[in-house]
Design an enzyme around this catalytic site. Sequence first.
Site, PDB file in Angstrom:
ATOM      1  N   THR A 129       0.859  -1.264  -0.022  1.00  0.00           N
ATOM      2  CA  THR A 129      -0.067  -0.083  -0.180  1.00  0.00           C
ATOM      3  C   THR A 129       0.850   1.302  -0.100  1.00  0.00           C
ATOM      4  O   THR A 129       1.746   1.386   0.887  1.00  0.00           O
ATOM      5  CB  THR A 129      -0.791   0.148   1.348  1.00  0.00           C
ATOM      6  OG1 THR A 129      -1.621  -1.440   1.274  1.00  0.00           O
ATOM      7  CG2 THR A 129      -1.722   1.284   1.327  1.00  0.00           C
ATOM      8  N   GLU A 130       0.445   2.231  -0.844  1.00  0.00           N
ATOM      9  CA  GLU A 130       1.264   3.351  -0.958  1.00  0.00           C
ATOM     10  C   GLU A 130       2.764   3.304  -1.015  1.00  0.00           C
ATOM     11  O   GLU A 130       3.645   4.006  -0.611  1.00  0.00           O
ATOM     12  CB  GLU A 130       0.822   4.524   0.041  1.00  0.00           C
ATOM     13  CG  GLU A 130      -0.760   4.513   0.278  1.00  0.00           C
ATOM     14  CD  GLU A 130      -1.336   5.260  -0.848  1.00  0.00           C
ATOM     15  OE1 GLU A 130      -0.557   6.032  -1.453  1.00  0.00           O
ATOM     16  OE2 GLU A 130      -2.427   4.797  -1.413  1.00  0.00           O
ATOM     17  N   LEU A 131       3.332   2.122  -1.643  1.00  0.00           N
ATOM     18  CA  LEU A 131       4.692   1.722  -1.694  1.00  0.00           C
ATOM     19  C   LEU A 131       5.338   1.836  -0.183  1.00  0.00           C
ATOM     20  O   LEU A 131       6.529   2.304  -0.029  1.00  0.00           O
ATOM     21  CB  LEU A 131       5.379   2.652  -2.634  1.00  0.00           C
ATOM     22  CG  LEU A 131       5.223   2.532  -3.981  1.00  0.00           C
ATOM     23  CD1 LEU A 131       6.116   3.276  -5.009  1.00  0.00           C
ATOM     24  CD2 LEU A 131       5.300   1.215  -4.565  1.00  0.00           C
TER      25      LEU A 131
END
Lengths: 429, 417
Positions: free
Chosen positions: B145-147
């Site tokens: 998630t979101e890197l």
Amino acid sequence: MKVLMFGWEFPPHISGGLGTACYGLTKGLSCIKDLDILFVVPKTHGDEEENKMKLIGASDVSVLKRELDVKAFKKTIEYLEVKSKLMPYVDPEDFKHQTGYTVEEAGAFLKTDDQGKIPFSGKYGNNLLTEIANYSVVAKVISEDHNFDIIHAHDWLTYPAGIAAKQASGKPLVIHVHATDFDRSGGKVNPVVYDIEKKGMEAADSIITVSNLTRKIVIEKYGISPEKVSTIYNAVEPLVDEGKMLKKGFDEKIVTFLGRITMQKGPEYFIEAANKVLNKMDNVRFVMAGSGDMMKKMIHQVAELGISDKFHFTGFLKGDDVFDMLKMSDVYIMPSVSEPFGISPLEAMQANVPVIISHQSGVAEMLKHAIKTDYWDVDAMADAIHSLINYPVMSKMFKTRGKSEVTSIKWESSARKVYNLYKETLIAN
Amino acid sequence: MKTICLYFQIHQPFRLKPYRFFDMGHDDYYYDDYNNETIVRRIADNCYLPSNKILLELIKKHKGNFKISFSISGTAIDQFQLYAPDVIESFQKLAETNCVEFLGETYAHSLVGLKDENEFKKQVIKHSDKIEQLFGKRPQVFRNTELIYSNQIGHMVDDMGFKAVLTEGAQNILGWKSPNYLYHHPVHSNLKVLLKNYKLSDDIAFRFSNINWSQWPLTAKKYVSWLNEINKEEEIINLFMDYETFGEHQKKEIGIFSFLQSLPDEVFKQTSFSFKTPFETSLHHKPIAPINIETPISWADENRDLSAWLGNELQHEAFNKLYALKEKIQLCNDNKLLLNWQYLQTSDHFYYMCTKHCSDGDVHAYFNPYENPYAAFMNYMNVLNDFSIRLNKAIENNKSQTSKHEKTVKQLSCELV
């Protein structure tokens, strides 16, 4: 630069929002080096200073001139008191106390509420208009006797004075709209008041409104060209003494409505929201502090809903009682139907109380750390009350962030904006 | 040979409807169907469908030399199935070309990787199952998630058999190092780490339509010429961005689609770069060094940290209250509750509670259904409380049924004796 300012009451005789705003702004302006103020106020207090007043000009109105050295001010300001029965607003009992007049006598001129609304019954109307006219005559005389560069008039009762001073001196006029009759009357505008307001706005070179909400009303309802109307938000005086903590005599949380119980303040929406909360939970009490023409109706509404054991009325609160009430509160709510600005939520935030305010208040435009709902959305209001009581982290965050936000809202910066507006107005002239 | 690695993120949360405290105990449906459908349908028409069409044409035109990768969250897939099944079909067509890689992530696009290993693995498996079922191939490369990434997250995904992981080429991690190489995990050296080149990625994702930008307007020709200016030694350009860049954040009228259409042509014309998927990149290049990331980083905002989701007291409170339920979830077998458990973990719910006031505020406002962070918190907590009440009830029911069952067994065995 020198400003001729037609303002309202100074300490210790401040009785409401307009006086507070006038005082705060003037104090802020006194911090500006190359700005001097000639402050003119109508003076109704029949106290010892009366014999020091002298008659000026051709008018039979007495004027007291004195140097006002308020401790908080950076410099002394010239201060003219004009004997007049104009007052921004007044509580009937308060008025009697301050003037010694009975309410009936005083009512001849000024049975007004906190926003300066006068219930014209016809027979009083002419007297008030006479009083306003007298005041503007004095204004003309004062403006002839003094040097100044710009005129600043606060709210509608002083607009005619501002116009008279402008006509006599040829100097530009700035009017400061703290409220319009649309806010005070809930839409049922008094044509006489509207007329005075509109003439003032039209005569003004610049108009200051206390919120974009009010700015919109000035533009749309009074047909004023948007270019000359600027919003400058009010601020709040820093808290000098936080006082000691108050201990409640019970464990329940307190949700407080503090203000005049009038249609403008939306008290009935508060009661409906309270009812919704009380249907679901028990450990909470509601307080409606203040007085006003809707109070009886509100007491009936509370009784009808059967929540009187949890819903309390305090009547009119004075001085320290107001701050004590705030300190006892866990939530402050202002469900105003139409509020040009609304300084009191800022005072609640200073007292570490999380606030719920309506979108229909000017202060909602500038505050970040407040819950905002529409005044009619009692579901959202009830939900916000519930959350502040049941999710302590939220309340905690509101307290700390709200406090630091409110600390940053300073009269000095509002005054700086007003000063810039003066300069622009002078250049444009 | 040098590599361009393109990866596009597709995610949509199940946004919550206004849920009042007096709904608690009465209403067990939490989602704003109207808004969710409207938004998903709009983005499908503005972005997903037209962009997929362009990419499919490009893949066919360049006969296998143009490659891309996607990560699609489970909550986005669920909403496509509900509101825009044509989007799924168009992704399936792309999958059939064998030039498209689908990456693994947590089903609900959640922050669970920061909280609980078991639950994290469960959600990743649930997502991989879904991707395999729809697109025929199990993900081999992971992006969180979101890197969001740290050594610990690398450790978990390595344990699950992923071969590589994507994250942000954050300046504070890299220091003097370049993101344009392949790296590996400091302990699990088999796990490759691909780092986003945020400058070149953001030129497209954020600056493309900014007329105050000195490089505006950006053409594919100009952009590709920048690729040539990169140090000759450097091997990989990782261009990672939200798929909504194409047609939603950057509008069609500004020319984002023609940019996309001419990008591969320009690359082949001007440079010696080739396009590879993340997995191919991880095989083809040699890792140059380990990359050590102790504190989690992300691709969000200036700080590249977690403060957009877990930056204030409200977010921490909601996050902790949510994961306080994880033991109870183990005892629950109610499908509806389990699905809600997924959807309530979606990171966006926490993102809406963000109180940072800076230029990032604009991005935070995008698709945000709430007026302010407090409103987001109140609504989420109301929903979470109802969920918690229902979860407790379900577990009580389970217990009483189990004890009933035990009683019957005892009774029967007594009778037998």
